[in-house]
Design a protein around this motif. Structure first.
Motif, PDB file in Angstrom:
ATOM      1  N   MET A 241       0.816  -1.217   0.000  1.00  0.00           N
ATOM      2  CA  MET A 241       0.000   0.000   0.000  1.00  0.00           C
ATOM      3  C   MET A 241       0.847   1.264   0.000  1.00  0.00           C
ATOM      4  O   MET A 241       0.405   2.309  -0.478  1.00  0.00           O
ATOM      5  CB  MET A 241      -0.928  -0.010   1.211  1.00  0.00           C
ATOM      6  CG  MET A 241      -1.980  -1.107   1.160  1.00  0.00           C
ATOM      7  SD  MET A 241      -3.202  -0.989   2.499  1.00  0.00           S
ATOM      8  CE  MET A 241      -2.162  -1.341   3.928  1.00  0.00           C
ATOM      9  N   GLY A 242       2.071   1.182   0.501  1.00  0.00           N
ATOM     10  CA  GLY A 242       2.911   2.372   0.571  1.00  0.00           C
ATOM     11  C   GLY A 242       4.040   2.407  -0.419  1.00  0.00           C
ATOM     12  O   GLY A 242       4.785   3.375  -0.486  1.00  0.00           O
ATOM     13  N   ASN A 243       4.186   1.374  -1.207  1.00  0.00           N
ATOM     14  CA  ASN A 243       5.315   1.265  -2.130  1.00  0.00           C
ATOM     15  C   ASN A 243       5.013   2.021  -3.417  1.00  0.00           C
ATOM     16  O   ASN A 243       4.067   1.707  -4.135  1.00  0.00           O
ATOM     17  CB  ASN A 243       5.587  -0.215  -2.437  1.00  0.00           C
ATOM     18  CG  ASN A 243       6.791  -0.390  -3.340  1.00  0.00           C
ATOM     19  OD1 ASN A 243       7.479   0.570  -3.669  1.00  0.00           O
ATOM     20  ND2 ASN A 243       7.039  -1.619  -3.748  1.00  0.00           N
ATOM     21  N   GLU A 244       5.842   3.015  -3.716  1.00  0.00           N
ATOM     22  CA  GLU A 244       5.610   3.791  -4.933  1.00  0.00           C
ATOM     23  C   GLU A 244       5.810   2.959  -6.188  1.00  0.00           C
ATOM     24  O   GLU A 244       5.346   3.324  -7.266  1.00  0.00           O
ATOM     25  CB  GLU A 244       6.555   4.992  -4.968  1.00  0.00           C
ATOM     26  CG  GLU A 244       8.031   4.629  -5.017  1.00  0.00           C
ATOM     27  CD  GLU A 244       8.937   5.839  -5.008  1.00  0.00           C
ATOM     28  OE1 GLU A 244      10.127   5.684  -5.319  1.00  0.00           O
ATOM     29  OE2 GLU A 244       8.438   6.937  -4.693  1.00  0.00           O
ATOM     30  N   ASN A 245       6.484   1.821  -6.059  1.00  0.00           N
ATOM     31  CA  ASN A 245       6.679   0.946  -7.213  1.00  0.00           C
ATOM     32  C   ASN A 245       5.485   0.034  -7.471  1.00  0.00           C
ATOM     33  O   ASN A 245       5.434  -0.657  -8.477  1.00  0.00           O
ATOM     34  CB  ASN A 245       7.936   0.088  -7.022  1.00  0.00           C
ATOM     35  CG  ASN A 245       9.199   0.922  -7.058  1.00  0.00           C
ATOM     36  OD1 ASN A 245       9.294   1.876  -7.816  1.00  0.00           O
ATOM     37  ND2 ASN A 245      10.165   0.584  -6.218  1.00  0.00           N
ATOM     38  N   ALA A 246       4.545   0.002  -6.524  1.00  0.00           N
ATOM     39  CA  ALA A 246       3.343  -0.800  -6.732  1.00  0.00           C
ATOM     40  C   ALA A 246       2.370  -0.029  -7.625  1.00  0.00           C
ATOM     41  O   ALA A 246       2.254   1.193  -7.540  1.00  0.00           O
ATOM     42  CB  ALA A 246       2.679  -1.125  -5.400  1.00  0.00           C
ATOM     43  N   VAL A 247       1.689  -0.744  -8.489  1.00  0.00           N
ATOM     44  CA  VAL A 247       0.653  -0.132  -9.314  1.00  0.00           C
ATOM     45  C   VAL A 247      -0.568   0.056  -8.429  1.00  0.00           C
ATOM     46  O   VAL A 247      -1.286  -0.890  -8.135  1.00  0.00           O
ATOM     47  CB  VAL A 247       0.314  -1.018 -10.534  1.00  0.00           C
ATOM     48  CG1 VAL A 247      -0.751  -0.344 -11.384  1.00  0.00           C
ATOM     49  CG2 VAL A 247       1.560  -1.292 -11.353  1.00  0.00           C
ATOM     50  N   GLN A 248      -0.795   1.284  -7.988  1.00  0.00           N
ATOM     51  CA  GLN A 248      -1.828   1.513  -6.974  1.00  0.00           C
ATOM     52  C   GLN A 248      -3.238   1.258  -7.498  1.00  0.00           C
ATOM     53  O   GLN A 248      -4.158   1.051  -6.719  1.00  0.00           O
ATOM     54  CB  GLN A 248      -1.701   2.927  -6.410  1.00  0.00           C
ATOM     55  CG  GLN A 248      -0.422   3.127  -5.596  1.00  0.00           C
ATOM     56  CD  GLN A 248      -0.267   2.100  -4.467  1.00  0.00           C
ATOM     57  OE1 GLN A 248      -1.191   1.831  -3.713  1.00  0.00           O
ATOM     58  NE2 GLN A 248       0.919   1.501  -4.380  1.00  0.00           N
ATOM     59  N   GLN A 249      -3.414   1.268  -8.803  1.00  0.00           N
ATOM     60  CA  GLN A 249      -4.706   0.906  -9.368  1.00  0.00           C
ATOM     61  C   GLN A 249      -4.694  -0.528  -9.902  1.00  0.00           C
ATOM     62  O   GLN A 249      -5.663  -0.970 -10.504  1.00  0.00           O
ATOM     63  CB  GLN A 249      -5.086   1.880 -10.502  1.00  0.00           C
ATOM     64  CG  GLN A 249      -5.192   3.326 -10.041  1.00  0.00           C
ATOM     65  CD  GLN A 249      -6.136   3.501  -8.876  1.00  0.00           C
ATOM     66  OE1 GLN A 249      -7.239   2.967  -8.869  1.00  0.00           O
ATOM     67  NE2 GLN A 249      -5.698   4.247  -7.863  1.00  0.00           N
ATOM     68  N   GLY A 250      -3.590  -1.221  -9.692  1.00  0.00           N
ATOM     69  CA  GLY A 250      -3.490  -2.604 -10.141  1.00  0.00           C
ATOM     70  C   GLY A 250      -4.203  -3.552  -9.191  1.00  0.00           C
ATOM     71  O   GLY A 250      -4.631  -3.168  -8.091  1.00  0.00           O
TER      72      GLY A 250
END
Length: 279
Positions: A241-250
């Motif tokens: 949830m906090g990782n900028e590398n995660a696709v937040q809309q993924g």
């Protein structure tokens, strides 16, 4: 409790992508593809040299082909590799003779046989006293890099890196934070490119890691003996949830955010609403 055991790359390709393979190969039909298919059909599926001949034929037929056609041809080659592995009998007793306590002649014979296997694109793996022989797909893929599309080769490279980082191929033995990293990686991989031949397998990898994160496993239960959420999973969720590398809309971030809300409502405890969570 749900668990998911990863198949090897070989098994996943042969079992999970049959419909995709058929569609793509028909779409990119060329005489070279048909010639390659015909050649593979003539090769014996139980002889060591058959895989070598298949690779050499691939290089000859597709040196000037488009990457899309070369990708489809690689699927045919890998399917043939599955058949070759299933039908070939390897001399494991001879390989065992390569142990340090054997006579020099036996060791030399074992080394010669292992060299023969290598020359035919097979690798010998030794683990905990067991010996197995497998097609060296990573080596084949690396040799064919200039033929394959960049997207497909990037997928192969990512899988190779996962397989070489020391983690077990059994997903239930991978710790939660590593699951989170992998799920985020595959979400990004899927988000940052167009359709490609192995997209469905990339989706399956992402989904497998995500399922493990939500449901846990016998090796890494979601809840501690006191029925509170295990701290390892809390760290994994916060990472996503906090990782900028995660696709937040993924899919990964979306599901974990929804699951986090359910856990929060239940005070991070092992309760029915948590068991019933679906996505």
């Amino acid at each position: 409790m749900k668990t998911f055991r990863f198949f090897s790359l070989l098994s996943m390709v042969s079992c999970a992508l049959l419909s995709t393979q058929a569609q793509e190969i028909r779409h990119f039909y060329t005489p070279a593809l048909q010639s390659f298919s015909n050649k593979l059909a003539t090769l014996s599926g139980d002889r060591l040299e058959s895989l070598l001949i298949g690779v050499d034929t691939y290089k000859d037929l597709f040196k000037d082909a488009s990457p899309e056609v070369a990708d489809s041809a690689y699927v045919l080659l890998e399917d043939f590799t599955v058949l070759n592995l299933q039908n070939t009998e390897f001399n494991l007793i001879l390989l065992q003779a390569g142990n340090a306590d054997r006579q020099e002649a036996e060791q030399q014979a074992a080394q010669n046989y292992e060299r023969l296997l290598y020359n035919n694109y097979f690798s010998v793996n030794r683990s905990q006293g067991y010996i197995t022989v497998e097609p060296d797909l990573a080596r084949i893929q690396n040799e064919l890099q200039s033929y394959l599309s960049p997207r497909t080769y990037a997928f192969f490279t990512a899988v190779q890196q996962e397989n070489q980082n020391g983690e077990s191929t059994d997903i239930t033995e991978i710790e939660p934070l590593e699951l989170a990293r992998r799920a985020c990686f595959w979400d990004n991989f899927l988000n940052n490119g167009s359709e490609f031949l192995y997209r469905e397998e990339a989706v399956q990898r992402r989904d497998a890691y995500l399922e493990q994160l939500v449901f846990g496993s016998d090796n890494y239960p979601l809840f501690m003996p006191d029925r509170n959420l295990d701290t390892a999973y809390r760290k994994a969720y916060l990472y996503i949830m906090g990782n900028e590398n995660a696709v937040q809309q993924g899919k990964t971030a979306t599901v974990i955010r929804d699951f986090w809300k359910v856990l929060e409502r239940n005070a991070w405890r092992d309760k029915p609403e948590v068991w019933m969570f679906t996505y």
